[in-house]
Design an enzyme around this catalytic site. Structure first.
Site, PDB file in Angstrom:
ATOM      1  N   GLU A  60      31.192  66.438  39.787  1.00 18.06           N
ATOM      2  CA  GLU A  60      32.033  67.633  39.795  1.00 18.06           C
ATOM      3  C   GLU A  60      33.315  67.296  40.519  1.00 18.06           C
ATOM      4  OE1 GLU A  60      27.934  68.773  39.251  1.00 18.06           O
ATOM      5  OE2 GLU A  60      28.772  67.977  41.103  1.00 18.06           O
ATOM      6  N   TYR A 103      39.127  59.656  36.553  1.00 17.88           N
ATOM      7  CA  TYR A 103      37.817  59.712  35.891  1.00 17.88           C
ATOM      8  C   TYR A 103      37.955  59.560  34.382  1.00 17.88           C
ATOM      9  CZ  TYR A 103      36.333  61.524  40.447  1.00 17.88           C
ATOM     10  OH  TYR A 103      36.095  61.685  41.790  1.00 17.88           O
ATOM     11  N   ASN A 138      42.268  69.295  41.243  1.00 16.06           N
ATOM     12  CA  ASN A 138      42.463  67.879  41.557  1.00 16.06           C
ATOM     13  C   ASN A 138      42.747  67.079  40.286  1.00 16.06           C
ATOM     14  OD1 ASN A 138      42.484  65.304  42.605  1.00 16.06           O
ATOM     15  ND2 ASN A 138      40.650  65.601  43.859  1.00 16.06           N
ATOM     16  N   ALA A 145      35.420  59.618  48.236  1.00 12.66           N
ATOM     17  CA  ALA A 145      36.641  59.933  48.980  1.00 12.66           C
ATOM     18  C   ALA A 145      37.307  58.634  49.431  1.00 12.66           C
ATOM     19  CB  ALA A 145      36.338  60.807  50.190  1.00 12.66           C
TER      20      ALA A 145
END
Length: 182
Positions: A138, A150, A143, A105
């Site tokens: 995950e 990623y 999102n 985060a």
């Protein structure tokens, strides 16, 4: 004698795989940040980041962080700071030959600056140092920004996990990075 050597070798392996991450200053997008291992006193900051990033939700509780930070398995939990304020973090734990990213985060106002990518690259280095073959994670199906990041780092979509997130039953997309391909 062989048993003693194997025990020593096993203990030595645990020591080096769980060695502390030295605090250091890094440059990301021409800005200076401090990155270091998370300690128990940092959990309050991590929970605050979660509240801001996840609109008041706490995907991880204080107890969950405590358990992870004290786990016997090789793991890496890092935070990144700007002007002594924690602005992001990442965590992973090794299961067999996979480094599973448990949590990542970055405060909303600091997103889009390469901080999350930097943290994931630190996990990649850790995974390689621990002879992992893959890194998995995950991500919420909604999102798309995180999925894009990623993919830019080499992760590929794997499977969809229905109703993975308990607070709203949202599906998760599992993504995997094969380290031999990077």
């Amino acid at each position: 004698m062989l048993k003693k050597f194997n025990l020593f070798h096993s203990l030595l392996g645990i020591f080096f795989k769980n060695r502390p991450y030295d605090e250091r200053t890094v440059e990301i997008s021409n800005e200076s940040y401090s990155v270091r291992a998370i300690v128990l006193d940092d959990i309050k900051d991590l929970l605050s980041i979660e509240r801001e990033v996840y609109a008041g939700e706490l995907p991880w509780t204080k107890t969950a962080f405590l358990m992870e930070l004290q786990a016997a398995e090789p793991h890496l939990y890092l935070l990144i700071q700007k002007d002594e304020k924690t602005i992001g973090f990442v965590g992973c734990r090794i299961f067999d030959k996979d480094a599973h990213i448990t949590n990542v985060a970055v405060l909303t106002q600091n997103q889009g600056k390469g901080i999350g990518s930097f943290l994931i690259r630190e996990v990649i280095q850790f995974a390689r140092a621990n002879n992992c073959e893959t890194i998995s994670l995950e991500v919420r199906i909604s999102n798309k920004n995180a999925q894009r990041v990623y993919r830019q780092l080499g992760f590929a979509s794997s499977t969809i996990k229905p109703a993975y997130y308990t607070e709203n039953k949202e599906d998760a997309l599992e993504m995997i990075l094969h380290l031999k391909e990077v």
